[in-house]
Design an enzyme around this catalytic site. Structure first.
Site, PDB file in Angstrom:
ATOM      1  CB  CYS A  60     -10.090   7.677   8.755  1.00 43.87           C
ATOM      2  SG  CYS A  60     -11.375   8.935   8.637  1.00 43.87           S
ATOM      3  CG  HIS A 103      -8.499   8.230   4.164  1.00 44.13           C
ATOM      4  ND1 HIS A 103      -9.075   7.035   4.492  1.00 44.13           N
ATOM      5  CD2 HIS A 103      -9.317   9.195   4.658  1.00 44.13           C
ATOM      6  CE1 HIS A 103     -10.202   7.243   5.135  1.00 44.13           C
ATOM      7  NE2 HIS A 103     -10.377   8.557   5.256  1.00 44.13           N
ATOM      8  CD  GLU A 126      -7.028   4.583   3.070  1.00 43.09           C
ATOM      9  OE1 GLU A 126      -6.082   5.121   3.693  1.00 43.09           O
ATOM     10  OE2 GLU A 126      -8.197   4.578   3.490  1.00 43.09           O
ATOM     11  CB  SER A 147     -12.117 -16.967 -17.601  1.00 36.88           C
ATOM     12  OG  SER A 147     -12.047 -16.405 -18.886  1.00 36.88           O
TER      13      SER A 147
END
Ligand code: XMP
Length: 534
Positions: A81, A176, A178, A235
């Site tokens: 793009c 695009h 992606e 975590s």
């Protein structure tokens, strides 16, 4: 050392998706601002460079350019793009303002038999042209090819929708690749990094463990580490990884604020202390939290109180560990489960062109206050990678693929004042809802409704309604079920759960949880509603 791809970010909201697709092709990559120095690029030693899209127009902003080194590094370059437009401008082509804004689905015809698109197509026209179904989002477009480039793709409204100079391995697409709407986008990015750039595909979570373990050992040496365990994915995976690396040099601190889900505290202890044999200090601070929350009804004030107390309790425990109680030498490190999106979202370019989305609570703060060094072993990983790593480390899939749970916990799922009685009722109702979601399979996909929703939970409403049970009248509390589907949590649709499932959940809650006599289902989308009720 891994083969590395450098992604230069011109400020598109979807740059992270480029990185995720490249990682899915098992190639390590990093996102950096578009205005990094030439020396940075040389030192990074990329095997390929990808230029992202942007909100900017090359006309409006002539400064938004790729560093000259991009073209001199001698590695393949892919412009996407805006990245295509700047490639065109910088290499001697032309870009013009388009009177035809293209936004959304488009069918692109492939030209020129380039290596990037060879054999990649969604369908062929009767004349035999290879066609691609893609996602376009742009105003400007390339109007003249730079010298040495040939046409690679076109649409009727965007005659130069792709271009290539195969002698230099420079490729560019206006659409695009992606985003998942570009059906063969993943294949194109894979072709670029694996075949054209020759990256090996050595980025795999199973083998990454050894590397990460070695790195932690080298960083920490024989010093001790503290980690705040919340029961959340990040975590937990950080704890499991650090424990694998340094065993007893790690102490986890688990602050139980009394606003966790049913049996959650015990499950965390069972996993980390029971199965992994890690040192875990469980601090039961529920009384303190409830005391401080008494009489407080404002959602933001509740959040602030919970956040402040959490830090206070954690800090007090960390100070003790730092001072070397419990037979330890004294911790020197604080570990955090910061992941890659936290790092890049908090960044932005030096010229501040990239959109800074939010600054994350994990970046900065506590370690400085405590005078501890910061250990962030997940800093390079995307959420999917953290999950894959968790599974590879032996954590149960149920823990690793859990829906997100807010830091303030049930504190923002009990409307108004938080009381223990409410939290206890809510915990039991919510456990029933989640159990049924996990058990109810969708026939079409074979997946459970827990997997088909992004977040699902129960909300406690502190109002009473009349019901009838057996021969008697009841006057009890109401709960609302909430289940949403979303990819980014910025917008969300309420999930169309099967009526049979809702019926079973409501029947069980009302029968099994004495004190609740009415169950409602929240049919509000975000926006205008939010996902949580507070
Ligand atoms: P909303 O309600 O804003 O939620 O649509 C979007 C996502 O953010 C989570 N959320 C929070 N997470 N602390 C957190 O750690 C919070 O105070 C908080 N509030 C909302 C929410 O669960 C959803 O995933």
């Amino acid at each position: 050392m891994h083969d590395k791809v450098l992604i230069l970010d011109f400020g598109s909201q979807v740059t992270q998706l480029i990185a995720r697709r490249v990682r899915e092709a098992q190639v390590y990559c990093e996102i950096h601002p578009n205005d990094v120095s030439d020396d940075f690029i040389k030192a990074f030693m990329p095997k390929a460079i990808i230029l992202s899209g942007s909100h900017a127009s090359t006309y409006e902003d002539h400064e938004l350019r790729a560093p000259a080194q991009v073209w001199q590094q001698g590695v393949p370059v892919l412009g996407i793009c805006y990245g295509m437009q700047t490639m065109a401008v910088q290499l001697g082509g032309q870009v013009s303002w388009s009177d035809h804004r293209e936004f959304g689905y488009a069918e692109v015809r492939a030209h020129g038999h380039t290596q990037l698109l060879s054999g990649i197509e969604d369908f062929a026209t009767p004349e035999g042209h290879g066609m691609l179904k893609v996602w376009m989002s742009h105003g400007d477009k390339v109007s003249a090819l730079p010298p040495g480039f040939k046409l690679m793709a076109s649409t009727p409204s965007c005659p130069i929708a792709g271009m290539a100079d195969e002698s230099r391995h420079f490729y560019a697409v206006q659409f695009h690749p992606e985003v998942t709407h570009t059906l063969k986008g993943e294949a194109m990015l894979r072709r670029f990094v694996r075949d054209i750039a020759g990256c090996q595909g050595d980025w795999q979570m199973g083998s990454y463990i050894d590397e990460a373990v070695a790195k932690i050992r080298e960083q920490v040496g024989d010093e001790e580490v503290i980690l705040g365990l919340s029961g959340g994915v990040d975590s937990s995976v950080a704890a499991a990884l650090i424990h694998r690396a340094i065993g007893d040099q790690l102490t986890c601190v688990f602050v139980d604020h009394g606003l966790l889900r049913l049996n959650e505290g015990d499950a965390v202890m069972e996993m980390f202390e029971g199965k992994l044999h890690a040192h875990v200090v469980r601090v039961d601070a529920s009384e303190l939290f409830l005391k401080e929350l008494a009489g407080v009804t404002d959602p933001e004030q509740k959040r602030k109180i919970i956040g402040r107390l959490f830090v206070d309790v954690f800090k007090a425990e960390a100070e003790k560990l730092k001072a070397g109680d419990r037979g330890h030498k004294g911790a020197k490190w604080l570990a955090q489960g910061t992941i890659y999106p936290d790092v890049v979202e908090s960044g932005g370019t030096k010229t501040k062109k990239a959109t800074t989305i939010k600054s994350h609570h994990n970046v900065g703060g506590l370690p400085e206050q405590l005078g501890l060094k910061l250990l962030e072993p997940l800093r390079e990983l995307f959420k999917d990678e953290v999950r894959a790593l968790g599974v590879a480390l032996g954590l149960p899939a149920e823990m690793v693929y859990r829906h997100p749970f807010p830091g303030p916990g049930l504190g923002v799922r009990i409307l108004g004042e938080v009381k223990k009685e409410y939290a206890d009722l809510l915990r039991r109702a919510d456990a029933i809802f989640i159990e049924e979601l996990r058990g109810w399979k969708d026939e079409a996909t074979g997946k459970s409704w827990y997997e088909l929703t992004s977040q699902a939970f129960t909300v406690f409403l502190p109002v009473k309604s009349v019901g009838v049970m057996g021969d008697g009248r009841t006057y009890d509390y109401v709960v609302a079920l909430r289940a949403v589907q979303t990819s980014d949590f910025m917008t969300a649709d309420w999930a169309e759960l099967p009526y049979g499932l809702l019926k079973k959940v409501s029947g069980r809650i009302i029968n099994e949880v004495r004190g609740i006599n009415r169950v409602t289902y929240d049919v509000s989308s975000k926006p205008p509603a939010t996902i949580e009720w507070e």
